[in-house]
Write a protein that holds these residues in place. Structure first.
Motif, PDB file in Angstrom:
ATOM      1  N   SER A  60     -17.691   8.945  29.186  1.00  0.00           N
ATOM      2  CA  SER A  60     -16.960  10.047  29.515  1.00  0.00           C
ATOM      3  C   SER A  60     -16.118  10.357  28.736  1.00  0.00           C
ATOM      4  CB  SER A  60     -16.172   9.598  30.897  1.00  0.00           C
ATOM      5  OG  SER A  60     -17.182   9.466  32.085  1.00  0.00           O
ATOM      6  N   ASN A  74     -20.440  17.760  33.615  1.00  0.00           N
ATOM      7  CA  ASN A  74     -19.556  18.231  34.414  1.00  0.00           C
ATOM      8  C   ASN A  74     -20.344  18.415  35.949  1.00  0.00           C
ATOM      9  OD1 ASN A  74     -17.282  18.699  32.529  1.00  0.00           O
ATOM     10  ND2 ASN A  74     -17.681  20.612  32.127  1.00  0.00           N
ATOM     11  N   THR A  77     -20.673  15.206  37.394  1.00  0.00           N
ATOM     12  CA  THR A  77     -19.181  14.546  37.761  1.00  0.00           C
ATOM     13  C   THR A  77     -18.750  15.092  38.911  1.00  0.00           C
ATOM     14  OG1 THR A  77     -18.832  14.321  35.275  1.00  0.00           O
ATOM     15  CG2 THR A  77     -16.987  13.859  36.794  1.00  0.00           C
ATOM     16  N   TYR A  81     -17.820  12.931  41.989  1.00  0.00           N
ATOM     17  CA  TYR A  81     -16.521  12.646  42.743  1.00  0.00           C
ATOM     18  C   TYR A  81     -16.397  13.301  44.154  1.00  0.00           C
ATOM     19  CZ  TYR A  81     -14.191  10.753  38.667  1.00  0.00           C
ATOM     20  OH  TYR A  81     -13.756  10.070  37.560  1.00  0.00           O
ATOM     21  N   GLY A 134     -25.428  11.085  39.826  1.00  0.00           N
ATOM     22  CA  GLY A 134     -23.987  11.427  39.701  1.00  0.00           C
ATOM     23  C   GLY A 134     -23.443  11.091  41.214  1.00  0.00           C
ATOM     24  N   THR A 272     -10.409  15.154  32.575  1.00  0.00           N
ATOM     25  CA  THR A 272     -11.326  16.426  32.225  1.00  0.00           C
ATOM     26  C   THR A 272     -10.568  17.045  31.050  1.00  0.00           C
ATOM     27  OG1 THR A 272     -11.785  16.674  34.400  1.00  0.00           O
ATOM     28  CG2 THR A 272     -12.111  18.627  33.111  1.00  0.00           C
ATOM     29  N   TYR A 417     -13.392  19.007  37.207  1.00  0.00           N
ATOM     30  CA  TYR A 417     -14.537  19.356  36.481  1.00  0.00           C
ATOM     31  C   TYR A 417     -15.345  20.432  36.957  1.00  0.00           C
ATOM     32  CZ  TYR A 417     -14.548  14.793  34.103  1.00  0.00           C
ATOM     33  OH  TYR A 417     -14.033  13.561  33.205  1.00  0.00           O
TER      34      TYR A 417
END
Length: 475
Positions: A60, A74, A77, A81, A134, A272, A417
């Motif tokens: 990352s 992105n 991610t 998350y 992800g 980020t 992100y």
């Protein structure tokens, strides 16, 4: 003279351990700690994190998951998350049901899959695979971090919590340091910008797989015995309903914890900006690798120094908590003030023409700023972990608080992100980052000033709550 608070806190269950897990190897006049001791288990899990989340951080830190265009990384991610934020609220239950060993093993596999998806992307350009990986990693990461948090802040004595946090954070970040060395070695003679190669992803994949194998041999909490003979008591929640009730009970009785939520929310927001909008935007490939290496090295020193400060024996814990928050406020204003001056020099349109190499004139200032960003991350995260450990010694409550922390942290990361993937101006992302950090500190101040005592209550918060201990006996 008042009794030793550490002894009070530790007095849960005392017995004399026996068996191979408790054998102490003698080297000359020294005896090494036994494998099932808190410190060895902390070191062991730190090495596992060194190999899995540490290498994820290294990837990352290159910006864009090692790709030249950060869009796919992105979006992956955001998926990561989003599932992390959802799963983290229940991660304590998963860890309690499966045990630390199985939880960590399954969690490590998610990191291997994620890195494998980028290796595949180099050949197939399959964004769907990367985004799916992800999302799965988000679920894996939620449970692996829940297990780690309980080990790190419920295994040690009160006087050693800063030390345990610092040791873990330092070793964990060695993984990112070594991970950063791999692409640096491969790109050291190239001044071009581009995606990292198959060799880098393959090396990362092999190391994360090794981490999953190592996780299979960690001890469950029921086997861990402190040096005074006391054991770790963990609560199990056999149903989702009981876990939700536990979450509600914590929010009802410890409502003040919500004042820490802005600090939790901000704790991954700045990644980020640092990784994508500074390192990826302003530096070529080999310099990004060097910057990433320096960033994670600075985290090691930052964690060790801050952990030592938070454990200073000649200062009361209340004093350390308040001084730490004030120092963190000064550091935040000073560092991000310098970051504002740097951000004014470029935007999304001009950045591609302003990329720096480590041989470029004017490189020194930006790299020093980036090193300080690494120090800041270590200080911010260490302070949050230490604050949670200062609020309670009860492992059940700590698991729930850790879930709040990781969930809100991940929710913030998912949002920012996505904002970056939408190509929002760098200055807007910078401003949101600095503003959230300031708000987090302001809201945390009342909790630090009024709720952190010089000593926490012993492990009696679980009594009468109808749970089960880590070894399966009724509590």
């Amino acid at each position: 003279m008042s009794p030793d608070p550490d002894k009070d806190v530790e007095a849960v269950a005392v017995h004399s351990p026996s068996g191979p897990l408790y054998y102490r190897v003698k080297i000359g006049p020294f005896r090494l700690p036994y494998f099932a001791s808190p410190i060895v288990q902390l070191l062991y899990v730190a090495v596992v994190f060194f190999l899995c989340p540490g290498l994820y951080n290294a990837l990352s830190g290159l910006g864009g998951g090692g790709q030249l265009d950060a869009t796919v990384a992105n979006n992956a991610t955001v998926a990561l998350y989003s599932t992390f934020a959802t799963t983290a609220f229940f991660s304590g239950t998963v860890c309690n049901k499966l045990g630390v060993r199985i939880t960590l093993t399954l969690g490590c596999l998610g990191y291997s899959l994620y890195i494998a998806s980028f290796l595949c992307y180099n050949h197939t350009k399959s964004a769907a695979f990367v985004i799916t990986a992800g999302a799965l990693l988000g679920m894996s990461a939620a449970v692996i971090w829940a297990a780690q948090t309980v080990i790190m802040i419920s295994y040690p004595k009160e006087s050693q919590k800063g030390k345990y946090i610092a040791i873990f954070w330092a070793i964990f970040n060695v993984g990112a340091v070594i991970g950063s060395l791999i692409p640096l070695a491969q790109t050291v003679n190239s001044e071009e910008s581009g995606a990292v190669g198959d060799a880098t992803y393959s090396a990362f994949l092999a190391l994360t797989a090794l981490g999953a194998i190592m996780a299979m041999f960690i001890c469950n909490a029921s086997k861990v015995v402190r040096t005074d003979g006391s054991t770790i008591t963990l609560m199990q929640h056999p149903t989702w309903r009981s876990e939700l009730l536990g979450l509600w009970e914590t929010l009802r009785t410890d409502w003040y914890i919500t004042a820490l939520f802005p600090m939790f929310f901000a704790s991954n927001w700045f990644y980020t900006y640092q990784f994508n909008d500074v390192n990826l935007a302003r530096f070529d490939t080999r310099t990004r690798s060097l910057n990433s290496l320096l960033y994670w090295c600075s985290q090691i020193f930052g964690a060790l120094a801050w952990g030592a400060f938070l454990d200073m024996p000649h200062l009361k814990r209340k004093t350390r908590a308040r001084a730490g928050l004030l120092a963190l406020f000064v550091i935040t204003m000073g560092l991000w003030g310098g970051g504002y001056a740097f951000q004014r020099t470029y935007d999304r349109q001009s950045a591609p023409q302003q990329q720096l190499d480590w041989t470029s004139k004017g490189y020194a200032g930006p790299v020093i700023l980036y090193i300080c960003y690494g120090l800041f991350d270590a200080i911010w995260q260490t302070y949050i972990y230490w604050t949670l450990g200062a609020i309670s010694n009860d492992s059940r409550k700590l698991a729930i608080l850790a879930g709040f922390y990781k969930s809100l942290q991940s929710a913030g990361a998912a949002i920012v992100y996505r904002i970056d993937a939408l190509k929002v101006p760098y200055m807007n992302i910078f401003a949101s980052t600095w503003g959230l950090l300031a708000v987090g500190l302001v809201f945390a101040a009342p909790v630090v000033w009024t709720k952190i005592e010089n000593h926490s209550e012993p492990h009696d918060e679980s009594e009468g709550k109808g749970g089960v201990t880590a070894d399966g006996t009724a509590s």
